[in-house]
Write a protein that holds these residues in place. Structure first.
Motif, mmCIF file in Angstrom:
data_model
loop_
_atom_site.group_PDB
_atom_site.id
_atom_site.type_symbol
_atom_site.label_atom_id
_atom_site.label_comp_id
_atom_site.label_asym_id
_atom_site.label_seq_id
_atom_site.Cartn_x
_atom_site.Cartn_y
_atom_site.Cartn_z
ATOM 1 N N TYR A 54 20.453 -79.123 17.731
ATOM 2 C CA TYR A 54 19.629 -78.207 16.943
ATOM 3 C C TYR A 54 19.893 -78.313 15.439
ATOM 4 O O TYR A 54 19.085 -77.860 14.633
ATOM 5 N N VAL A 55 21.022 -78.894 15.089
ATOM 6 C CA VAL A 55 21.415 -78.992 13.684
ATOM 7 C C VAL A 55 21.936 -80.408 13.426
ATOM 8 O O VAL A 55 22.505 -81.048 14.311
ATOM 9 N N ARG A 56 21.715 -80.890 12.210
ATOM 10 C CA ARG A 56 22.315 -82.163 11.788
ATOM 11 C C ARG A 56 22.844 -81.997 10.373
ATOM 12 O O ARG A 56 22.452 -81.070 9.653
ATOM 13 N N GLN A 57 23.731 -82.918 9.993
ATOM 14 C CA GLN A 57 24.266 -82.910 8.635
ATOM 15 C C GLN A 57 23.587 -83.974 7.795
ATOM 16 O O GLN A 57 23.316 -85.087 8.269
ATOM 17 N N THR A 58 23.316 -83.613 6.546
ATOM 18 C CA THR A 58 22.739 -84.570 5.614
ATOM 19 C C THR A 58 23.845 -85.447 5.053
ATOM 20 O O THR A 58 25.041 -85.212 5.289
ATOM 21 N N GLU A 59 23.454 -86.472 4.297
ATOM 22 C CA GLU A 59 24.444 -87.348 3.676
ATOM 23 C C GLU A 59 25.346 -86.575 2.717
ATOM 24 O O GLU A 59 26.483 -86.973 2.467
ATOM 25 N N GLU A 60 24.823 -85.479 2.180
ATOM 26 C CA GLU A 60 25.613 -84.657 1.250
ATOM 27 C C GLU A 60 26.536 -83.696 1.989
ATOM 28 O O GLU A 60 27.256 -82.905 1.368
ATOM 29 N N GLY A 61 26.471 -83.708 3.344
ATOM 30 C CA GLY A 61 27.337 -82.832 4.120
ATOM 31 C C GLY A 61 26.769 -81.451 4.376
ATOM 32 O O GLY A 61 27.456 -80.581 4.928
ATOM 33 N N LYS A 62 25.521 -81.235 3.981
ATOM 34 C CA LYS A 62 24.898 -79.938 4.223
ATOM 35 C C LYS A 62 24.229 -79.938 5.599
ATOM 36 O O LYS A 62 24.005 -80.984 6.202
ATOM 37 N N TYR A 63 23.913 -78.726 6.081
ATOM 38 C CA TYR A 63 23.355 -78.577 7.419
ATOM 39 C C TYR A 63 21.871 -78.235 7.357
ATOM 40 O O TYR A 63 21.433 -77.428 6.522
ATOM 41 N N VAL A 64 21.098 -78.843 8.256
ATOM 42 C CA VAL A 64 19.658 -78.574 8.356
ATOM 43 C C VAL A 64 19.298 -78.482 9.836
ATOM 44 O O VAL A 64 19.954 -79.086 10.704
ATOM 45 N N LEU A 65 18.240 -77.732 10.120
ATOM 46 C CA LEU A 65 17.738 -77.677 11.493
ATOM 47 C C LEU A 65 17.021 -78.978 11.826
ATOM 48 O O LEU A 65 16.397 -79.599 10.960
ATOM 49 N N THR A 66 17.090 -79.382 13.074
ATOM 50 C CA THR A 66 16.361 -80.566 13.525
ATOM 51 C C THR A 66 14.990 -80.157 14.053
ATOM 52 O O THR A 66 14.652 -78.965 14.107
ATOM 53 N N MET A 67 14.220 -81.133 14.489
ATOM 54 C CA MET A 67 12.896 -80.863 15.037
ATOM 55 C C MET A 67 12.958 -80.298 16.456
ATOM 56 O O MET A 67 11.927 -79.966 17.040
ATOM 57 N N LYS A 68 14.169 -80.168 17.019
ATOM 58 C CA LYS A 68 14.268 -79.623 18.372
ATOM 59 C C LYS A 68 13.731 -78.196 18.441
ATOM 60 O O LYS A 68 13.140 -77.788 19.443
ATOM 61 N N ILE A 69 13.939 -77.453 17.353
ATOM 62 C CA ILE A 69 13.394 -76.092 17.289
ATOM 63 C C ILE A 69 11.883 -76.139 17.374
ATOM 64 O O ILE A 69 11.250 -75.337 18.067
ATOM 65 N N VAL A 70 11.278 -77.073 16.650
ATOM 66 C CA VAL A 70 9.821 -77.213 16.664
ATOM 67 C C VAL A 70 9.343 -77.599 18.059
ATOM 68 O O VAL A 70 8.311 -77.109 18.536
ATOM 69 N N GLU A 71 10.098 -78.480 18.718
ATOM 70 C CA GLU A 71 9.731 -78.891 20.077
ATOM 71 C C GLU A 71 9.740 -77.691 21.023
ATOM 72 O O GLU A 71 8.832 -77.532 21.850
ATOM 73 N N LEU A 72 10.759 -76.853 20.910
ATOM 74 C CA LEU A 72 10.821 -75.658 21.748
ATOM 75 C C LEU A 72 9.653 -74.727 21.454
ATOM 76 O O LEU A 72 9.027 -74.175 22.363
ATOM 77 N N SER A 73 9.389 -74.557 20.160
ATOM 78 C CA SER A 73 8.277 -73.704 19.757
ATOM 79 C C SER A 73 6.962 -74.224 20.331
ATOM 80 O O SER A 73 6.129 -73.457 20.823
#
Length: 254
Positions: A54-73
């Protein structure tokens, strides 16, 4: 008294998901501070969300939601066959009026936008978007649905809502609200007269089977500059006609 989630870990996990949903990306300390978590707890939650996809890290080390949330929606929304049935009517209503049309579903004391057809000539930024919520007491769609409730349902909805004067026009007196619902029942449509967002007026109607409390409603929204009282009445006629057409299409599933 505010209710607490009996399962604290779930409360924290979904708190992180909801926090990230409002931002493009966030750092560990930003998340921990905003949600009042210690750093190690926040890190464990994020690691778990990463593991589940559900979450991945960017190259800068920050966290973002993945598209899995969109898939569930998408899977949840796909069950709403009613959207596919209603959408052609929403498009036709937008083409006929040139204004933005919304379709909502009731969720407790709020309405959730489940579809929206944007006007091509919008000159004002609408706060609505699919998935966002709006209180029943201060919205056209909400009042249209509330007009189909029993007296006990109306009282309960009002008592459980956080009644606030969002604009100078918001109805915050219960007797005034009851009078408004009586007018809606008589006229067949509801009005949001800049009660939720200044600069925007709406005409709305419920979609309900006879004798049932409405679970759905639709509205036409426009800047006040394009919706004086004369045009509002014209749009109300279009609204009622469209409402009746939609009811014919969806009556078997109401």
């Amino acid at each position: 008294m505010e209710e607490k989630n009996p399962i604290q870990v779930a409360d924290r996990l979904f708190g992180v998901v909801e926090f990230l949903a409002e931002r493009e990306s966030s750092g560990l300390m930003e998340i921990a501070t905003a949600l009042e978590l210690n750093k190690s707890t926040a890190h464990r939650i994020l690691t778990s969300l990463q593991y589940m996809g559900y979450v991945r890290q960017t190259e800068e080390g920050k966290y973002v939601l993945t598209m899995k949330i969109v898939e569930l929606s998408g899977k949840v929304m796909s069950r709403f066959d009613i959207i596919g049935l209603v959408r052609p009517h929403l498009k036709s209503l937008m083409e006929l009026t040139g204004e933005t049309v919304h379709f909502v579903k009731r969720d407790g004391n709020e309405a959730i936008y489940i579809d929206k057809v944007e006007a091509r000539s919008n000159t004002i930024q609408m706060v609505s978007h699919i998935g966002s919520r709006i209180p029943l007491y201060c919205s056209g769609v909400g009042k249209a649905m509330a007009a189909t409730f029993s007296p006990d349902e109306v009282r309960r909805m009002w008592k459980e809502s956080d009644i606030k004067k969002l604009t100078p026009n918001t109805i915050t007196d219960y007797l005034d609200f009851e009078d408004t619902l009586a007018r809606i029942r008589e006229e067949g449509y509801a009005i949001d007269d800049e009660e939720n967002q200044l600069g925007v007026r709406c005409v709305a109607a419920d979609l309900s089977a006879p004798g049932k409390s409405a679970e759905y409603a639709l509205s036409i929204s426009a800047p006040v500059s394009r919706m004086d009282d004369t045009r509002l009445l014209k749009l109300a006629d279009y609204m009622i006609k469209t409402r009746n057409e939609i009811l014919e299409a969806i009556r078997p599933i109401l």
